[in-house]
Design a protein around this motif. Structure first.
Motif, mmCIF file in Angstrom:
data_model
loop_
_atom_site.group_PDB
_atom_site.id
_atom_site.type_symbol
_atom_site.label_atom_id
_atom_site.label_comp_id
_atom_site.label_asym_id
_atom_site.label_seq_id
_atom_site.Cartn_x
_atom_site.Cartn_y
_atom_site.Cartn_z
ATOM 1 N N PRO A 244 0.831 -1.213 0.000
ATOM 2 C CA PRO A 244 0.000 0.000 0.000
ATOM 3 C C PRO A 244 0.860 1.256 0.000
ATOM 4 O O PRO A 244 2.054 1.209 0.283
ATOM 5 C CB PRO A 244 -0.729 -0.110 1.345
ATOM 6 N N ALA A 245 0.212 2.386 -0.309
ATOM 7 C CA ALA A 245 0.925 3.669 -0.249
ATOM 8 C C ALA A 245 -0.033 4.785 0.127
ATOM 9 O O ALA A 245 -1.239 4.692 -0.113
ATOM 10 C CB ALA A 245 1.573 3.981 -1.601
ATOM 11 N N ALA A 246 0.551 5.831 0.719
ATOM 12 C CA ALA A 246 -0.226 7.029 1.058
ATOM 13 C C ALA A 246 0.476 8.238 0.471
ATOM 14 O O ALA A 246 1.711 8.311 0.485
ATOM 15 C CB ALA A 246 -0.312 7.177 2.575
ATOM 16 N N ASN A 247 -0.300 9.156 -0.085
ATOM 17 C CA ASN A 247 0.223 10.445 -0.555
ATOM 18 C C ASN A 247 -0.356 11.500 0.380
ATOM 19 O O ASN A 247 -1.567 11.750 0.365
ATOM 20 C CB ASN A 247 -0.255 10.733 -1.975
ATOM 21 N N ILE A 248 0.515 12.121 1.187
ATOM 22 C CA ILE A 248 0.016 12.949 2.282
ATOM 23 C C ILE A 248 0.425 14.406 2.118
ATOM 24 O O ILE A 248 1.576 14.705 1.797
ATOM 25 C CB ILE A 248 0.556 12.399 3.629
#
Ligand code: ATP
Length: 338
Positions: A244-248
């Motif tokens: 998974p990945a998050a763009n914050i």
């Protein structure tokens, strides 16, 4: 009630989105957090239909939502995700890689997170031709480097890890750009005396991710290196299907699998939905932090436990050594969300 925008994407995107919608329905039915999902178009199919890879209505809906989930898109990925990252100032790309029981990881004790700068570097699309030579401009700024370094040190503080940040670059060759990135990280490191800090050239890092992956805690790096190293790190702990990945940003965040649209397996019901389900788990953690809402953290924990619980019991998709279809795997996850 949290409003969630969901880009259903291309290739395996729609199948993974269906899984995530079912997981969110289970959250609504069984847990204490309520979400309202709006499905949106972006990517190759949207480009064909509307003439725009990122239609205006999609962008408007995203801006109205509390957080965005984005399934992978195909050839037009740069016109969707790179644009969204820039427009919404999603400057930190967070990509965890952790070994779990019964997963084909290189070692048992891997637990790292790659914090990738998301707005600069060779990904700004500044390319042009000069006669028969093509040129790409690499931009690295002090402000963006310091901002991502701060994020990395804060991540190391919050994690239950080795309390270490490794700055990855290639400043011996790219003396100006990576020199600035390296110096910026060193400067920020002085504000975090309890976090140990070291630096590594990107080629050495690529090697050490295979040779000694348990060495790493938080890696902070530039956009292109982070993209490449996070694919490698995900393989080290079992594959893209679990990544998974998050763009914050400071105000908004978008969550997506690390992998692309995987057209080779699209429509066959063999894709591993964990990458997108675990991205949803990261979304709940972020909602919990942003809104000081403990129940979101509980939801995140339950989703993670459900995914890794069934994997531990041998319920797996093909990419990680099992024989379950996308929907069978999803049903098993949902049955554990209580
Ligand atoms: P991009 O450049 O957009 O990242 P890519 O063409 O490099 O995309 P991906 O779509 O990321 O490739 O996928 C690489 C391979 O990994 C696919 O061909 C597929 O076999 C496998 N793969 C990726 N995601 C999954 C998944 N969720 N489940 C199972 N296999 C997957």
């Amino acid at each position: 009630m949290y409003k969630i925008s969901l880009i259903t994407g291309d290739g395996i995107g729609p199948e993974l989105s269906e899984s995530v919608i079912q997981v969110l329905n289970a959250v609504n039915d069984k847990l204490g957090v309520k979400v309202q999902v709006t499905k949106l178009e972006a990517g190759d199919a949207a480009l064909k239909k509307t003439g725009k890879a990122l239609p205006d209505e999609t962008l408007d809906e995203i801006k109205k939502s509390d957080a965005c989930l984005k399934a992978p898109v195909g050839e037009s990925a740069a016109d969707v995700i790179v644009v969204l990252r820039r427009l919404l100032d999603l400057y930190a790309n967070i990509r965890p890689a952790k070994s779990y029981p019964n997963m084909p990881a290189l070692k048992e004790n891997i637990d790292m997170v790659i914090v990738r700068e998301n707005t600069e570097d060779l990904y700004t699309g500044m390319e042009f031709d000069l006669g028969e030579t093509s040129v790409a401009l690499r931009t690295i700024s002090k402000s963006a480097s310091e901002r991502i370094a701060k994020y990395a040190f804060m991540t190391a503080e919050q994690r239950n890890g080795k309390k270490k940040v490794t700055c990855v670059h290639k400043s011996n060759v790219m003396k100006k750009t990576d020199g600035l990135f390296s110096r910026s990280c060193q400067e920020i490191a002085k504000n975090y005396p309890k976090i140990s800090f070291d630096q590594m050239y990107v080629d050495a890092c690529a090697m050490n991710l295979i040779r000694q992956p348990e060495y790493f805690d938080v890696i902070v790096t530039t956009n292109l290196f982070g993209d490449i190293l996070s694919d490698e790190a995900s393989q080290v702990v079992g594959g893209l299907g679990m990544a998974p990945a998050a763009n914050i940003g400071d105000k908004f965040a978008l969550f997506e699998p690390v992998h692309g649209a995987a057209f080779d397996i699209a429509g066959k019901q063999v894709a591993n939905p964990s990458s997108f389900i675990l991205s949803t788990k990261m979304m709940f953690e972020w909602l919990g932090m942003k809104n000081n809402d403990k129940s979101c953290y509980d939801v995140a924990k339950k989703i993670e436990d459900a995914v890794y619980g069934i994997v531990r019991e041998g319920i797996k998709t093909k990419d990680i050594g099992g024989n379950k279809s996308t929907s069978e795997f999803t049903q098993s996850v949902i049955s554990r969300i209580t």
